[in-house]
Design an enzyme around this catalytic site. Structure first.
Site, short mmCIF file in Angstrom:
data_model
loop_
_atom_site.label_atom_id
_atom_site.label_comp_id
_atom_site.label_asym_id
_atom_site.label_seq_id
_atom_site.Cartn_x
_atom_site.Cartn_y
_atom_site.Cartn_z
N ARG A 272 0.80 -1.23 0.00
CA ARG A 272 0.00 0.00 0.00
C ARG A 272 0.83 1.28 0.00
NH1 ARG A 272 -4.94 -1.77 4.01
NH2 ARG A 272 -5.82 -3.17 2.47
N HIS A 329 -5.45 5.42 6.92
CA HIS A 329 -6.30 4.24 7.07
C HIS A 329 -6.04 3.52 8.39
CE1 HIS A 329 -8.76 0.91 5.81
NE2 HIS A 329 -7.76 0.07 5.68
N ARG A 364 1.10 -2.58 7.29
CA ARG A 364 0.23 -3.75 7.47
C ARG A 364 -0.16 -4.38 6.13
NH1 ARG A 364 -5.23 -4.32 7.37
NH2 ARG A 364 -5.54 -2.07 7.33
#
Ligand code: SIN
Length: 524
Positions: A272, A329, A364
């Site tokens: 990401r 996020h 993550r």
């Protein structure tokens, strides 16, 4: 028969997984400052990652977690959590949790960024979090009392241990909820930034409570910016799940050119941080970025939540191009805990996004967060049931008078703007110093807990977290995972491998974590 009381702060998947795992002999009070429907878990579109198909393995899942985590994961934590997580997912299947299945009744396994196999289990298409919260609520015993609209203000520390929580209800009454153990499960800090995917109530309360109580916070510089928030007129209108890219959607610029070509071998499904930076770079050059969904059949059926968000925002799905932008996020850092969710303060636990377990490292892996909530919720419950070293209390009477908060004389929007402008996807020392100066020059009001409003309390929590995050980001002079410094654009294993920035009791230190250092060399 035990008569122990546990207070849980927060009501998302981690809190409910913990509460559902506590036997009826314990009194469990779950408090949330809003409703049980207000949590990041309720918004989670992504699923739960688990290696349930025969050609997949926990080792491969661990490997992908380590790759995404940028060499900053705690290796044992990762290995254990994927194995425990898989077992819990199998338990959910045996409890008839409604994971999505294909026409032949086989589990539908999706793919998301940086996963080497199809291993994401979803429910309700893109409504996994909502379904999971519903399921966990249905499994609570009568020993669990849910108290909505009650805000946790301060932990009560007595004789060196956590012994309860001061809370405030909607009418402004402050009370002390005494407890044998307190479990913080109040999520991360999405509301620090202008563009974010978080629920409005996620204002770093757990982090702030823990820090004020003397617990260690770590890895706060590692912030995950999700690449694809649905964006309209510079505002976020919700998340477009990575599963959409897993089903074949691609990122394009205004001219229809694919933006991830040549950036990373995994292209649109790269980790990401890489995708978010690629989009950010295009935006900086004045180009808008879209998600081309034209190749996905049955988009409405497959992604009902995203479809509803588009409808609400007045964005047409038929045109096949969704305007997207990166936004905050998930916080990889948090309250430092061991494999049981225990913090550095005795009798105080932290689980879910509020905690830093070492599972996620510096970034993550998609769909590993609900998994972590389930794993650590259960582990903390087990640990409390088997704890033998209960620490006693002193005879000191708890007092409200000393509980005060430093509330900045600025608005939440001011904090968000400064964090977005200076502590966001691309950081530099100059920008970080600008915001640090702004913090230092800001006048603050000292307000007692009896007088403080909920809004001012949230502002105080966010302010504190913003200052700590900025200090961490300034100190880490390298780029790794969710922390990118354009003045130190490379990962510096010689200088930073295994080093964690820890905040505790007003001081900031760099500590070596051997569990990270021993992380596989393959991820260098
Ligand atoms: C997503 O669906 O893209 C978000 C899922 C996650 O953050 O794990």
């Amino acid at each position: 028969m035990s008569s122990q009381t546990i207070v849980v702060v927060g009501a998302g998947a981690a809190a409910l997984s913990f509460a559902a795992a506590m036997p009826p002999s314990y009194e469990v009070i779950v408090i949330t400052k809003s409703s049980v429907h207000d949590s990041n878990s309720m918004l989670a579109q992504g699923g739960i990652a688990a290696s349930v198909q025969p050609q997949d393995s926990s080792a491969a899942h661990a490997e992908d977690t380590l790759y995404a985590g940028g060499g900053h994961n705690h290796i044992e934590t990762v290995n254990d959590a994927v194995v425990d997580g898989r077992r819990i997912v199998m338990e959910l299947i045996s409890q008839s949790f409604p994971f999505d299945k294909d026409r032949n009744g086989r589990l539908q396994l999706g793919k998301e960024g940086a996963h080497s196999a199809n291993r994401i289990l979803h429910a309700g298409g893109d409504a996994t979090g909502r379904m999971l919260v519903r399921h966990l609520i249905s499994r609570l015993h009568s020993n669990v009392i849910l108290r909505e609209y009650e805000a946790a203000c301060e932990l009560w520390i007595d004789n060196g241990r956590c012994a309860g929580v001061w809370t405030k209800d909607q009418a402004g009454s402050v009370r002390l909820r005494k407890a044998d153990y307190v479990v913080l499960a109040a999520g991360g800090c999405g509301n620090l930034f202008q563009m974010h995917t978080n629920n409005r109530s996620v204002t770093s309360d757990g982090l702030s409570l823990a820090y004020r109580a003397g617990a260690c916070l770590t890895d706060l510089e590692f912030v995950q910016f999700h690449p694809t928030l649905l964006a309209k007129n510079g505002r976020a209108c919700g998340l477009v799940s990575e599963a959409v890219r897993g089903e074949g959607a691609v990122l394009i610029d205004e001219n229809g050119r694919r933006i991830m070509e040549g950036v990373h071998p995994l292209k649109d499904l790269a980790p990401r941080d890489i995708v978010a930076r690629a989009i950010h770079d295009h935006q900086k050059q004045g180009s808008r970025v879209f998600l081309d969904i034209s190749e996905i059949p049955d988009f409405y059926q497959r992604f009902p939540t995203v479809s509803t968000l588009c409808e609400q925002a007045g964005i047409s799905i038929e045109k096949g191009r969704l305007p997207v932008s990166p936004g905050m996020h998930f916080l990889m850092g948090g309250i430092s805990v061991n494999r049981w969710g225990e913090t550095s303060v005795p009798h105080l636990y932290a689980i879910g996004e509020a905690a830093c377990t070492g599972f996620h490292g510096a970034n993550r892996l998609a769909s590993n967060s609900l998994l972590e909530c389930l794993v650590y919720g259960k582990r903390a419950a087990k640990r409390i049931q088997t704890a033998t070293n209960r620490m006693s209390l002193s005879a000191k009477r708890p007092s409200l008078e000393e509980i005060t908060f430093a509330v900045p004389e600025c608005s939440l929007e001011d904090i968000r703007k400064n964090m977005t402008d200076h502590v966001s996807i691309i950081r530099t020392a100059d920008e970080l110093k600008k915001v640090k100066k702004w913090f230092e020059q800001m006048p603050v009001q000292i307000i007692n807990v009896k007088e403080i409003t909920n809004e001012a309390l949230e502002l105080a929590h966010l302010w504190q977290t913003a200052t700590l995050m900025t200090d961490s980001a300034l100190l880490r002079k390298e780029s790794r995972g969710g922390h990118f410094r354009s003045d130190f654009p490379f990962r510096d294993d010689a200088g930073w491998k295994g080093k964690q920035i820890v905040h505790s009791k007003g001081s900031i230190t760099i500590r070596q974590n051997e569990g990270i250092v021993n992380n596989a060399a393959a991820h260098a």
